[in-house]
Design a protein around this motif. Sequence first.
Motif, PDB file in Angstrom:
ATOM      1  N   TRP A 215      19.847 -19.594  -5.891  1.00  0.00           N
ATOM      2  CA  TRP A 215      20.713 -18.413  -5.898  1.00  0.00           C
ATOM      3  C   TRP A 215      20.502 -17.547  -4.669  1.00  0.00           C
ATOM      4  O   TRP A 215      21.424 -16.877  -4.204  1.00  0.00           O
TER       5      TRP A 215
ATOM      6  N   LEU B  91      31.997 -12.556  -9.300  1.00  0.00           N
ATOM      7  CA  LEU B  91      30.605 -12.662  -8.851  1.00  0.00           C
ATOM      8  C   LEU B  91      30.477 -11.963  -7.515  1.00  0.00           C
ATOM      9  O   LEU B  91      31.144 -12.325  -6.549  1.00  0.00           O
TER      10      LEU B  91
ATOM     11  N   THR C  79      29.600 -10.134 -12.516  1.00  0.00           N
ATOM     12  CA  THR C  79      28.194 -10.479 -12.356  1.00  0.00           C
ATOM     13  C   THR C  79      27.730 -10.020 -10.980  1.00  0.00           C
ATOM     14  O   THR C  79      28.409 -10.264  -9.975  1.00  0.00           O
TER      15      THR C  79
ATOM     16  N   LEU D  57      24.628 -10.227  -8.310  1.00  0.00           N
ATOM     17  CA  LEU D  57      23.388 -10.887  -7.899  1.00  0.00           C
ATOM     18  C   LEU D  57      22.860 -10.183  -6.659  1.00  0.00           C
ATOM     19  O   LEU D  57      23.523 -10.164  -5.620  1.00  0.00           O
TER      20      LEU D  57
ATOM     21  N   LEU E  24      26.146 -17.110 -13.492  1.00  0.00           N
ATOM     22  CA  LEU E  24      25.710 -17.533 -12.168  1.00  0.00           C
ATOM     23  C   LEU E  24      26.056 -18.995 -11.930  1.00  0.00           C
ATOM     24  O   LEU E  24      26.145 -19.774 -12.881  1.00  0.00           O
TER      25      LEU E  24
END
Length: 335
Positions: free
Chosen positions: A137, A175, A199, A201, A294
């Motif tokens: 990731w 994302l 989401t 990250l 993810l």
Amino acid sequence: TLPAGASTSLGAAEDWNAMIFNNLNASSDTEGALAVGGNMTTSGGYSVGKKAGFGPSLPDSDGAKDSLVVGGNLNASNGYTDVFGGNVRVGGTVTGGVGVNPPHITNNQVYANVGAGNVGIDFVAAKADLVARSTAWSQLAQTGSVYHNNEANPYIPWNPYNPPNEIALGGTGDLVVFNLIGDALDQVNRHFFVDPGATVLVNVSGTDIDITGWSWYVNGNGNLQTFANEANIIFDFYEALTLDLNNTTLPGSVLAPNAHLTITGGGINGQTIANSATQIGGGQFNNYSFGGSLPPTGGSGSGTGGATPAVPSPAAVWGGLGLIGSMLLRRRRRG
């Protein structure tokens, strides 16, 4: 748009509020289920599975689930440890006062000396898998925009009285990825501006990370108990060997599989994954599950969307090199 096979899974840590692969020196509490691969030492009284700050308490499983798993020894000699919602399962010895609640009403039990291999979690395999996920990731390209130190941006109107040490992170889509250097989050104010339900990250580089201070905002909301996107935010400290959180409450989950985590006051409003940890001065693991999606990483475990690629044996590698060498030698002879 997320890739096909995107998952909310954090592998073996998926059902745990906190998973610590090695030792945990604990004060305060973990509001959800807790898994510790090494030894756990509590002081001053400790609770597992009971709301004390932000997250919900664990429902009572009546002995069907484990709320606390310790692969090594559990030492509660410096303060009683209360466990709610399920069993206590310890590979080694239990020292001091450890009890399940509510007493005499539930079938929850304390199981000691079951052996490290019989606690239901392979912590070595779990760490290897989550290190692989963290690394994968961390390599995703940044899709959001990062604005530092009150520079002009489309999210926060500029004025000369805004604090100079402020960071704004914004982006759109399902994302949103931010790639930051280690000290970027050590600010007075941190702002996220993302679509509801997205989401988020946050990849953070650096081996030694220190984050201090309370102020976090998501789409202008600074109330830690009502963040709309809090469950979908994950901080990936993929290089960290030490992670110190000082009087701050992170609005999301923490993935730091190689780090020693120290929480001094405040806490983490999400799932926590670390190599080892120390809780000081009321630092808490608050019971919020990661709910984001993810991309699949190819790691082992559920929801990865792929299998770990096979690694060729040394004999196969040398055999292949020998074949290449013989082919080159033949070409030279023909020439």
